[in-house]
Scaffold this motif. Structure first.
Motif, mmCIF file in Angstrom:
data_model
loop_
_atom_site.group_PDB
_atom_site.id
_atom_site.type_symbol
_atom_site.label_atom_id
_atom_site.label_comp_id
_atom_site.label_asym_id
_atom_site.label_seq_id
_atom_site.Cartn_x
_atom_site.Cartn_y
_atom_site.Cartn_z
ATOM 1 N N HIS A 195 0.859 -1.182 0.000
ATOM 2 C CA HIS A 195 0.000 0.000 0.000
ATOM 3 C C HIS A 195 0.902 1.241 0.000
ATOM 4 O O HIS A 195 1.648 1.467 0.942
ATOM 5 N N LEU A 196 0.842 2.022 -1.061
ATOM 6 C CA LEU A 196 1.624 3.258 -1.177
ATOM 7 C C LEU A 196 0.723 4.447 -0.871
ATOM 8 O O LEU A 196 -0.210 4.742 -1.624
ATOM 9 N N HIS A 197 1.000 5.131 0.237
ATOM 10 C CA HIS A 197 0.263 6.339 0.617
ATOM 11 C C HIS A 197 0.896 7.500 -0.146
ATOM 12 O O HIS A 197 1.921 8.045 0.253
ATOM 13 N N LEU A 198 0.269 7.870 -1.269
ATOM 14 C CA LEU A 198 0.894 8.756 -2.249
ATOM 15 C C LEU A 198 0.594 10.234 -2.048
ATOM 16 O O LEU A 198 1.291 11.075 -2.617
ATOM 17 N N ILE A 254 -4.917 7.649 -2.728
ATOM 18 C CA ILE A 254 -5.148 9.084 -2.837
ATOM 19 C C ILE A 254 -6.047 9.447 -1.661
ATOM 20 O O ILE A 254 -7.241 9.127 -1.662
ATOM 21 N N ASP A 255 -5.497 10.081 -0.647
ATOM 22 C CA ASP A 255 -6.259 10.348 0.576
ATOM 23 C C ASP A 255 -7.162 11.562 0.360
ATOM 24 O O ASP A 255 -6.700 12.619 -0.072
ATOM 25 N N MET A 256 -8.456 11.415 0.682
ATOM 26 C CA MET A 256 -9.437 12.479 0.464
ATOM 27 C C MET A 256 -10.715 12.169 1.249
ATOM 28 O O MET A 256 -10.916 11.017 1.639
ATOM 29 N N PRO A 343 -6.255 -4.804 -8.356
ATOM 30 C CA PRO A 343 -7.698 -4.527 -8.337
ATOM 31 C C PRO A 343 -8.130 -3.385 -7.426
ATOM 32 O O PRO A 343 -9.291 -2.996 -7.462
ATOM 33 N N TYR A 344 -7.207 -2.822 -6.622
ATOM 34 C CA TYR A 344 -7.631 -1.903 -5.568
ATOM 35 C C TYR A 344 -7.077 -0.491 -5.748
ATOM 36 O O TYR A 344 -5.918 -0.302 -6.137
ATOM 37 N N ILE A 345 -7.951 0.487 -5.427
ATOM 38 C CA ILE A 345 -7.543 1.884 -5.257
ATOM 39 C C ILE A 345 -7.962 2.286 -3.846
ATOM 40 O O ILE A 345 -9.126 2.119 -3.469
ATOM 41 N N HIS A 346 -7.024 2.808 -3.083
ATOM 42 C CA HIS A 346 -7.329 3.238 -1.716
ATOM 43 C C HIS A 346 -7.749 4.710 -1.759
ATOM 44 O O HIS A 346 -7.028 5.555 -2.287
ATOM 45 N N ILE A 347 -8.921 5.013 -1.206
ATOM 46 C CA ILE A 347 -9.474 6.368 -1.295
ATOM 47 C C ILE A 347 -9.323 7.153 0.004
ATOM 48 O O ILE A 347 -9.872 8.250 0.141
#
Length: 535
Positions: A195-198, A254-256, A343-347
């Protein structure tokens, strides 16, 4: 005379056996995560300069694994191990089930066999085999060691399908080589999601070609100030490919709508605006962060926020009513999805303290739809469960059991990352040179001694998607800092994720982590020597 010959033969046999390389039993080699079943026998296998790898099954799938093994041992042994028609190292695909990560490792005196139903299983068998050899096997320089592994059989399979670690490259930018180093260590521990917290308040680290100022402006600084950096899309794809070669899937975040100051500093038009009643400014206490009040037009002027280099959170938010916000998110998700095979995008979704609750719910639901539109599944921090989750979306439990319960109540799975156990940025104790302690002090035994299936009320094993260990980088600036906070705790958490609770034992782990410490020393990993272990 016949009796004398027998005696001589026995003496000669004993002498030959005593001259053979020997070592500890297979159970004593310090294999982490602990396998499901280990059966030792009396003998050793020796890797030599004439060793070769035989592949049985799909060559295209197995050849990269063979090349990986050969490369991993080449510097320490000096051997140029090739793939041949025959060999004393046999990698055999016995089936074709990509979701089956189990493997069987058979170490005989003359041959080693790794059998699995998937290439991933073969790869995990390779990791166990590497740990069966002396700790010097992964050294960066040639060593004069007898490369022997104890004979025996190991049957193994993981407890959880998702076994992850997270690296925050937003607060402090972590460059390509250090990210690859992190991935290498993950692979040795059989972790399979990175998991890359970008993005965060302090930095935007991924190039979005349709919004170039995100990296030009938002990627220019970091915690404490000074120049920073970001990944181009080509850089990111290099990371994706490097991880994939090690059977690790990248999960970009992409934290939001909070944690967004770097984006708001890049594009002021995304800042919140307020429609003011005509002639009545009494409802406005102070300007929204990054905006100014234009008293003549009775509106908020959207201006870029100031770049932020602190560590406090909760002050930033996108304008959740603005159509441009969702066009922006659509563009970001579209570009990121195109270069993310996983398969995943972290929002994100955490600590959005200045976003009104109703607005937050609407926002999360709209963003989920955007992610689904591009064929991906959303993961978000546990706060997202206050909204209606799409089927299959994942809530990552870090703080609030009630939020996790909301996700379970909707039929969604939980990714377990409780801050009090799994957060790698927490200090070991009050003397730790870096790290935080707002959640807990987490010594090695604390990171090890917990069961995800029993940690939170109302969450059972069937509700759990997997386990992830996050490293936030408020106090982390370089590889030395990463090594200090991550190791040895990541090994403990990897065992929690891979091995069933009934096979894990703290005393056994203390002994095995000592052996792994020798391997880290040989690799140059500057790990924390926990006083809980006699290193």
């Amino acid at each position: 005379m016949k009796k004398l010959n027998v005696i001589i033969a026995l003496i000669l046999s004993s002498f030959i056996y005593s001259c053979q390389p020997s070592g500890p039993a297979l159970e004593e080699r310090g294999i982490i995560p602990i396998p499901s079943e280990v059966s030792s026998s009396n003998g050793t296998f020796e890797l030599t300069s004439s060793s070769a790898i035989q592949l049985i099954g799909d060559q295209a799938s197995l050849s990269p694994i063979a090349n990986y093994f050969a490369a991993e041992v080449s510097q320490s042994t000096g051997f140029d191990i090739q793939v041949g028609e025959t060999g004393d190292l046999v990698f055999e695909l016995t089936g074709n089930n990509p979701s089956d990560e189990s493997y069987q490792l058979e170490i005989g005196k003359d041959q080693v066999k790794i059998l699995a139903n998937s290439p991933a299983g073969i790869f995990y068998g390779v990791q166990t085999l590497l740990q069966a050899f002396p700790a010097e096997i992964l050294s960066n320089e040639k060593k004069s060691v007898a490369w022997v592994a104890p004979t025996g059989t190991i049957s193994d399979s993981p407890e959880y399908a998702y076994r992850g670690a997270m690296l925050d490259v937003a607060r402090h930018f972590i460059g390509m080589e250090d990210v690859k180093h992190f991935i290498d260590q993950m692979a040795h521990l059989k972790l399979n999601y990175f998991h890359l917290h970008l993005t965060d308040d302090q930095g935007w680290r991924i190039e979005i070609k349709s919004w170039p100022r995100l990296t030009e402006v938002g990627g220019s600084t970091e915690v404490g100030g000074g120049e920073s950096g970001y990944f181009t899309q080509a850089d990111y794809q290099e990371i994706v490919n490097y991880a994939a070669e090690r059977f690790i899937t990248i999960v970009p975040e992409i934290d939001m709508p909070g944690h967004t100051n770097a984006a708001l500093a890049s594009y002021g038009e995304l800042n919140p605006g307020i429609n003011l009643p005509d002639g009545d400014l009494s409802t406005v206490n102070k300007p929204v962060h990054g905006s100014e009040i234009d008293f003549s037009s009775k509106m908020i002027i959207r201006e870029p926020a100031e770049l932020y280099t602190g560590t406090e959170v909760g002050f930033s938010t996108f304008d959740t009513d603005l159509e441009l916000t969702y066009q922006f998110i659509d563009d970001v998700v579209r570009e990121l999805s195109a270069i993310t095979p996983g398969p995943y995008i972290h929002i994100g979704g955490d600590e959005s303290h200045v976003t009104r609750k109703d607005d937050y719910i609407v926002f999360v639901e709209k963003v989920q739809d955007i992610v689904q539109k591009y064929g991906k599944t959303s993961i978000g921090w546990d706060e997202i469960a206050t909204a209606k989750l799409l089927s299959g979306n994942i809530a990552q439990f870090w703080a609030d059991e009630e939020n996790a319960g909301l996700a379970v109540g909707q039929g969604n799975k939980i990714l377990m990352s409780p801050a009090k156990k799994a957060y790698l940025d927490m200090q070991y104790d009050s003397t730790s040179r870096i790290g935080l302690h707002w959640a807990a002090y987490i010594e090695l035994d604390s990171a090890y001694l917990w069961d995800p299936a029993k940690y939170a009320s109302g969450i059972t094993k069937s509700d759990i998607f997997g386990v992830e260990a996050p490293l936030w980088t408020e106090t982390v600036e370089n590889r030395t800092d990463i090594d200090y906070l991550v190791f040895p705790r990541l090994a403990a958490l990897a065992e929690v994720a891979w091995s069933p609770a009934n096979t894990r034992d703290w005393t056994s782990f203390q002994n095995r982590i000592r052996e792994l410490g020798k391997s880290w020393d040989n690799q140059g990993v500057k790990f924390y020597r926990s006083p809980k272990v006699t290193w």
